[in-house]
Design a protein around this motif. Structure first.
Motif, PDB file in Angstrom:
ATOM      1  N   GLY A  74      -6.473   3.367   2.952  1.00 57.16           N
ATOM      2  CA  GLY A  74      -4.995   3.350   3.284  1.00 57.16           C
ATOM      3  C   GLY A  74      -4.291   2.828   2.267  1.00 57.16           C
ATOM      4  N   SER A  75      -4.820   1.604   1.624  1.00 57.97           N
ATOM      5  CA  SER A  75      -4.044   1.020   0.558  1.00 57.97           C
ATOM      6  C   SER A  75      -3.815   1.940  -0.722  1.00 57.97           C
ATOM      7  CB  SER A  75      -4.809  -0.336  -0.035  1.00 57.97           C
ATOM      8  OG  SER A  75      -4.953  -1.091   0.909  1.00 57.97           O
ATOM      9  N   LEU A  76      -5.013   2.737  -1.119  1.00 58.37           N
ATOM     10  CA  LEU A  76      -4.795   3.762  -1.887  1.00 58.37           C
ATOM     11  C   LEU A  76      -4.146   4.841  -1.571  1.00 58.37           C
ATOM     12  CD1 LEU A  76      -8.733   3.749  -3.286  1.00 58.37           C
ATOM     13  CD2 LEU A  76      -6.549   2.832  -4.535  1.00 58.37           C
ATOM     14  N   LEU A  77      -3.905   5.270  -0.642  1.00 55.01           N
ATOM     15  CA  LEU A  77      -3.259   6.336   0.087  1.00 55.01           C
ATOM     16  C   LEU A  77      -1.609   5.968  -0.048  1.00 55.01           C
ATOM     17  CD1 LEU A  77      -3.189   9.126   1.159  1.00 55.01           C
ATOM     18  CD2 LEU A  77      -3.258   8.085   3.521  1.00 55.01           C
ATOM     19  N   ILE A  78      -1.376   4.806   0.363  1.00 55.47           N
ATOM     20  CA  ILE A  78       0.250   4.048   0.397  1.00 55.47           C
ATOM     21  C   ILE A  78       0.556   3.979  -1.204  1.00 55.47           C
ATOM     22  CG2 ILE A  78       1.608   2.352   0.688  1.00 55.47           C
ATOM     23  CD1 ILE A  78      -0.056   1.632   3.502  1.00 55.47           C
ATOM     24  N   LEU A  79      -0.432   3.541  -2.040  1.00 49.12           N
ATOM     25  CA  LEU A  79       0.086   3.638  -3.506  1.00 49.12           C
ATOM     26  C   LEU A  79       0.093   4.788  -4.116  1.00 49.12           C
ATOM     27  CD1 LEU A  79       0.157   1.447  -5.799  1.00 49.12           C
ATOM     28  CD2 LEU A  79      -2.154   1.812  -6.270  1.00 49.12           C
ATOM     29  N   SER A  80      -0.444   5.914  -3.613  1.00 53.21           N
ATOM     30  CA  SER A  80      -0.558   7.347  -4.064  1.00 53.21           C
ATOM     31  C   SER A  80       0.865   7.652  -3.772  1.00 53.21           C
ATOM     32  CB  SER A  80      -1.453   8.176  -3.615  1.00 53.21           C
ATOM     33  OG  SER A  80      -1.136   9.345  -3.682  1.00 53.21           O
ATOM     34  N   GLY A  81       1.214   7.550  -2.421  1.00 57.80           N
ATOM     35  CA  GLY A  81       2.776   7.924  -1.945  1.00 57.80           C
ATOM     36  C   GLY A  81       3.933   7.409  -2.713  1.00 57.80           C
ATOM     37  N   LEU A  82       3.600   5.923  -2.997  1.00 50.12           N
ATOM     38  CA  LEU A  82       4.674   5.440  -3.613  1.00 50.12           C
ATOM     39  C   LEU A  82       4.837   5.712  -4.895  1.00 50.12           C
ATOM     40  CD1 LEU A  82       4.212   1.559  -2.395  1.00 50.12           C
ATOM     41  CD2 LEU A  82       5.970   3.174  -1.915  1.00 50.12           C
ATOM     42  N   ILE A  83       3.849   6.077  -5.822  1.00 51.96           N
ATOM     43  CA  ILE A  83       3.695   6.566  -7.197  1.00 51.96           C
ATOM     44  C   ILE A  83       4.335   7.880  -7.217  1.00 51.96           C
ATOM     45  CG2 ILE A  83       2.371   7.571  -9.048  1.00 51.96           C
ATOM     46  CD1 ILE A  83       0.645   4.999  -8.356  1.00 51.96           C
ATOM     47  N   LEU A  84       4.166   8.810  -6.121  1.00 49.99           N
ATOM     48  CA  LEU A  84       4.762  10.147  -6.026  1.00 49.99           C
ATOM     49  C   LEU A  84       6.174   9.912  -5.657  1.00 49.99           C
ATOM     50  CD1 LEU A  84       4.439  13.379  -5.834  1.00 49.99           C
ATOM     51  CD2 LEU A  84       4.339  12.776  -3.295  1.00 49.99           C
ATOM     52  N   ALA A  85       6.428   9.179  -4.845  1.00 48.98           N
ATOM     53  CA  ALA A  85       8.055   8.874  -4.650  1.00 48.98           C
ATOM     54  C   ALA A  85       8.925   8.554  -5.902  1.00 48.98           C
ATOM     55  CB  ALA A  85       8.411   8.040  -3.636  1.00 48.98           C
ATOM     56  N   GLY A  86       8.164   7.469  -6.478  1.00 50.93           N
ATOM     57  CA  GLY A  86       8.833   6.928  -8.088  1.00 50.93           C
ATOM     58  C   GLY A  86       9.014   7.982  -8.820  1.00 50.93           C
ATOM     59  N   THR A  87       8.026   8.807  -8.940  1.00 51.22           N
ATOM     60  CA  THR A  87       7.944   9.910 -10.085  1.00 51.22           C
ATOM     61  C   THR A  87       9.088  11.096  -9.711  1.00 51.22           C
ATOM     62  OG1 THR A  87       5.506   9.940 -10.225  1.00 51.22           O
ATOM     63  CG2 THR A  87       6.840  11.974 -10.908  1.00 51.22           C
ATOM     64  N   VAL A  88       9.056  11.437  -8.182  1.00 49.77           N
ATOM     65  CA  VAL A  88      10.180  12.233  -7.796  1.00 49.77           C
ATOM     66  C   VAL A  88      11.686  11.648  -8.311  1.00 49.77           C
ATOM     67  CG1 VAL A  88      11.154  13.529  -5.892  1.00 49.77           C
ATOM     68  CG2 VAL A  88       8.910  13.442  -6.093  1.00 49.77           C
ATOM     69  N   ILE A  89      11.708  10.466  -7.732  1.00 40.11           N
ATOM     70  CA  ILE A  89      13.126   9.577  -8.204  1.00 40.11           C
ATOM     71  C   ILE A  89      13.376   9.826  -9.766  1.00 40.11           C
ATOM     72  CG2 ILE A  89      14.140   7.321  -8.134  1.00 40.11           C
ATOM     73  CD1 ILE A  89      12.955   7.221  -5.277  1.00 40.11           C
TER      74      ILE A  89
END
Length: 131
Positions: free
Chosen positions: A27-42
């Motif tokens: 779960g932690s890695l999944l959340i971290l992956s989502g945050l990195i994806l959102a940061g990349t898009v921004i």
């Protein structure tokens, strides 16, 4: 055999702790992956106008950089290949028997044999044509 039986019958709490740890890590890695994806898009959204404004400078610079990197990598690769071939030739000439030397000798003998056959055949044909 008793040791094998003990390994297969771990206490239920131990198995639950393993499952909880795996779920927490996943779960932690999944959340971290989502945050990195959102940061990349921004970051891409913010940087796109800058890319469009500076594209007359960035595109040629990127092409030049890519060509330079390709040239250096190709140069290094060809240099390594040349050193390897020269090392092989040196070992072959000095009689140290490098890999595939037997195949090279065999191919050379076959080529020389075919060349002699062709020379003899040409001599026969030109002799027959002259008579």
């Amino acid at each position: 055999m008793a040791d094998h039986y003990l390994q297969n019958t771990q206490p239920m709490t131990h198995q639950m702790v393993k499952a909880a740890t795996a779920a927490t890590a996943g779960g932690s890695l999944l959340i971290l992956s989502g945050l990195i994806l959102a940061g990349t898009v921004i970051a891409l959204t913010i940087a796109t106008p800058l890319f469009v404004i500076f594209s007359p400078v960035l595109v040629p610079a990127l092409i030049a950089t890519a060509l330079l990197a390709t040239g250096f990598v190709a140069s290094g690769g060809f240099g390594v290949a040349a050193v390897t071939v020269l090392s092989w030739i040196y070992r072959y000439v000095t009689g140290r028997h490098p890999p595939a030397a037997d195949q090279l000798d065999s191919a050379g003998m076959k080529l020389a044999s075919k060349a002699r056959e062709m020379k003899d055949r040409a001599a026969q044909l030109t002799g027959a044509a002259a008579s």
